[in-house]
Design a protein around this motif. Structure first.
Motif, PDB file in Angstrom:
ATOM      1  N   ALA A 172       0.726  -1.211   0.152  1.00 40.61           N
ATOM      2  CA  ALA A 172       0.117  -0.015   0.114  1.00 40.61           C
ATOM      3  C   ALA A 172       0.853   1.213  -0.085  1.00 40.61           C
ATOM      4  N   ASN A 173       0.348   2.267  -0.610  1.00 38.63           N
ATOM      5  CA  ASN A 173       1.117   3.541  -0.716  1.00 38.63           C
ATOM      6  C   ASN A 173       0.314   4.795  -0.573  1.00 38.63           C
ATOM      7  N   LEU A 174      -0.917   4.675  -0.094  1.00 43.22           N
ATOM      8  CA  LEU A 174      -2.154   5.741  -0.127  1.00 43.22           C
ATOM      9  C   LEU A 174      -2.377   6.438  -1.131  1.00 43.22           C
ATOM     10  N   ALA A 175      -1.578   6.296  -2.516  1.00 46.46           N
ATOM     11  CA  ALA A 175      -2.007   6.720  -3.605  1.00 46.46           C
ATOM     12  C   ALA A 175      -2.839   5.711  -4.458  1.00 46.46           C
ATOM     13  N   ASP A 176      -2.557   4.761  -4.397  1.00 46.14           N
ATOM     14  CA  ASP A 176      -3.241   3.717  -5.145  1.00 46.14           C
ATOM     15  C   ASP A 176      -3.874   2.816  -4.252  1.00 46.14           C
ATOM     16  N   PRO A 177      -4.913   1.881  -5.033  1.00 44.87           N
ATOM     17  CA  PRO A 177      -5.607   0.829  -3.896  1.00 44.87           C
ATOM     18  C   PRO A 177      -4.526  -0.106  -3.622  1.00 44.87           C
ATOM     19  N   ILE A 178      -4.904  -0.792  -2.344  1.00 51.15           N
ATOM     20  CA  ILE A 178      -3.991  -1.950  -1.978  1.00 51.15           C
ATOM     21  C   ILE A 178      -3.718  -2.832  -3.059  1.00 51.15           C
ATOM     22  N   GLN A 179      -2.465  -3.101  -3.071  1.00 52.92           N
ATOM     23  CA  GLN A 179      -2.046  -4.200  -4.452  1.00 52.92           C
ATOM     24  C   GLN A 179      -1.746  -5.439  -3.724  1.00 52.92           C
ATOM     25  N   ARG A 180      -2.041  -6.637  -4.260  1.00 48.33           N
ATOM     26  CA  ARG A 180      -1.916  -8.115  -3.837  1.00 48.33           C
ATOM     27  C   ARG A 180      -1.272  -8.848  -5.137  1.00 48.33           C
ATOM     28  N   SER A 181      -0.157  -9.615  -4.652  1.00 47.77           N
ATOM     29  CA  SER A 181       0.632 -10.669  -5.422  1.00 47.77           C
ATOM     30  C   SER A 181       0.183 -12.043  -4.509  1.00 47.77           C
ATOM     31  N   ALA A 182      -0.520 -12.891  -5.436  1.00 54.24           N
ATOM     32  CA  ALA A 182      -1.211 -14.210  -4.500  1.00 54.24           C
ATOM     33  C   ALA A 182      -0.130 -15.281  -4.677  1.00 54.24           C
ATOM     34  N   GLY A 183       1.125 -15.068  -3.793  1.00 51.52           N
ATOM     35  CA  GLY A 183       2.032 -15.962  -3.938  1.00 51.52           C
ATOM     36  C   GLY A 183       3.100 -16.108  -5.174  1.00 51.52           C
ATOM     37  N   SER A 184       2.818 -15.515  -6.073  1.00 55.08           N
ATOM     38  CA  SER A 184       3.544 -15.320  -7.332  1.00 55.08           C
ATOM     39  C   SER A 184       3.399 -14.511  -8.331  1.00 55.08           C
ATOM     40  N   GLY A 185       4.174 -13.845  -8.901  1.00 59.55           N
ATOM     41  CA  GLY A 185       3.840 -13.103  -9.965  1.00 59.55           C
ATOM     42  C   GLY A 185       3.530 -11.672  -9.577  1.00 59.55           C
ATOM     43  N   ALA A 186       2.891 -11.046 -10.623  1.00 62.16           N
ATOM     44  CA  ALA A 186       2.760  -9.257 -10.549  1.00 62.16           C
ATOM     45  C   ALA A 186       1.598  -9.175  -9.500  1.00 62.16           C
TER      46      ALA A 186
END
Length: 485
Positions: free
Chosen positions: A110-124
């Motif tokens: 998270a960076n407050l500027a964008d929605p929370i990001q998620r990488s599900a175990g591997s990859g982008a």
């Protein structure tokens, strides 16, 4: 012999063993040790832009991933390269910092500027649908907690908290069934600045307040109580660290230890006044704390008076409660986990044994899975603090008496076995009254752990410079009274 008290600029300078100034010395169990030097992490090239947050995460199968963020991208260290794993072109700014959390095998950022990001175990990474933008995220009791948020439903609320559904980091839709919910912490003024897990509790910090969150189940899910403690709080997103059973916190005007009950002041009468007089008050929210568990040291990376970014570090030993001081420019801090070193793998670091001499033999660099404190340097390079000390030193307090002159004819320094530096210098200063300005004296070279000098004054002050690996226990002065006045 006077045992060294650690960096103690606020202490009465006539106290035996006081250290009024320190250069690249950190405390350990027995004395003061030359600070480790940064070493480029094996297989980690320079990051493409300044690092504004980094983390080493551990998955459920004990494998690890190493992430670093810039204002516009997220990267993962893989096969000797920083691989772009961004889910979008991020909208970070000059004061944006990435916050990372691990939920099972999923890594969140998270960076407050964008929605929370998620990488599900591997990859982008990818944006989590329905998740807020958040300044701080962490996991506790099967939930992902988000603090200081901005979302479509409630807008920009610096005092708002969110939690995901229980054991589902991808679900942020409020529901009494899943227990995803949100609320605000408004009993104390100001925005939420930081937060983290403390045992089974969640802790949320404002600049001048602390909240303790306890899981109570639906419908409220979390019960938040403001902790009694006066002005206790946290100045910035990374200005705290978990030291095992307690948080070390940098507040607006003091250092604190918080164990879930009441915050306790530390540093008073030792380094507090010096720190707040020598750190940039406009940039204290950029302070970064990290805990080196192996050495028992809390590192407080802070911007000095003329800097906007951390360029020095106060270092606190949790057992002896002594302090040190190191000059070190940092973009980000993390606890790095290396792969260790085998005989077969030595050639990847150095073609010969001489090339390994820069690594301290008590460093976790040599241990498979060993954790070591690491930084991103001002040049965006991931470096572990595992190298040998290059140089260090300190300035003593004042020795003498207001009513008589004394002759200083020698000083002996006691080093730990095997920790005596290759060379050293000692500069003397003197004054006639405790309140006078100091005058420069002579400079002596170390010989057999001793400095020969001949100086007459009411008050003497010494500055030592050591070159090479060194651990110092204390010093003894040969002072002879010369009469009274």
């Amino acid at each position: 012999m006077d045992k060294l008290l650690g960096f103690s600029p606020d202490v009465d300078p006539t106290t035996p063993g006081v250290m009024l100034d320190v250069a690249n010395l950190v405390p350990d169990e027995s004395g003061m040790k030359g600070a480790p030097s940064p070493v480029n992490a094996t297989g980690a090239p320079v990051l493409a832009a300044p690092c504004i947050g980094a983390a080493v995460i551990t998955k459920l199968d004990d494998t690890r991933r190493i992430f670093a963020g810039t204002t516009g991208k997220l990267y993962e260290l893989s096969a000797g390269a920083w691989v772009d794993v961004s889910g979008a072109a991020y909208a970070g700014g000059a004061d944006t910092r990435w916050s990372f959390a691990q939920s099972g095998d999923s890594t969140l950022a998270a960076n407050l500027a964008d929605p929370i990001q998620r990488s599900a175990g591997s990859g982008a990474f990818a944006s989590i649908a329905g998740a807020p933008k958040a300044k701080v995220i962490f996991t506790v009791q099967g939930f992902v907690m988000a603090l200081h948020t901005n979302d479509a439903g409630f807008g920009n609320n610096p005092d708002r908290w969110w939690c995901s559904a229980a054991f589902n980091d991808a679900d942020w839709t409020p529901s009494t069934t899943t227990q995803a919910t949100t609320g605000r912490l408004v009993s104390a003024p100001g925005r939420l600045t930081a937060g983290g897990k403390l045992g089974d509790y969640a802790v949320a910090y404002k600049e001048r307040a602390i909240y303790l969150g306890q899981y109570i189940g639906a419908p409220a899910v979390w019960d938040w109580q403001e902790v009694p403690g006066g002005e206790a709080g946290c100045v910035g997103q990374e200005a705290w660290c978990d030291i095992g059973g307690a948080h070390f916190v940098v507040g607006i005007d003091n250092f604190w230890l918080f164990d879930g009950a009441r915050p306790t002041k530390i540093g008073n009468g030792v380094v507090r006044d010096w720190f707040y007089a020598n750190s940039n008050p406009q940039a204290r929210e950029r302070i970064r704390c990290a805990y080196d568990k192996q050495a028992g040291l809390v590192w407080v990376f802070f911007p000095s008076l003329n800097s906007q970014a951390p360029d020095r570090a106060l270092v606190y030993h949790t057992t002896t409660q002594k302090w040190g001081l190191v000059d070190l420019v940092t973009e980000a801090v993390l606890n790095y986990v290396g792969a260790g070193l085998t005989i077969e793998g030595m050639s990847s670091v150095s073609p010969d044994f001489e090339g390994l001499a820069g690594y301290s033999f008590d460093s976790s660099f040599w241990v498979s899975g060993g954790r070591s404190l690491a930084i991103f340097s001002g040049g965006h390079q991931l470096q572990t603090l595992t190298g040998e000390s290059d140089s260090c030193g300190y300035t003593s307090g004042d020795y003498g008496d207001d009513d008589r002159y004394s002759l200083l004819s020698g000083v002996r320094v006691r080093f730990a076995p095997g920790e005596k530096p290759g060379s050293g210098l000692m500069a003397t200063q003197f004054k006639s009254d405790a309140g006078d300005a100091l005058s420069a004296g002579g400079v002596s070279t170390m010989s057999d752990g001793r400095f020969d000098v001949l100086a007459s004054a009411r008050w003497h002050r010494l500055t030592f410079s050591f070159y090479g690996r060194a651990t110092v226990f204390g010093h003894a002065l040969k002072l002879t009274p010369e009469g009274s006045e």
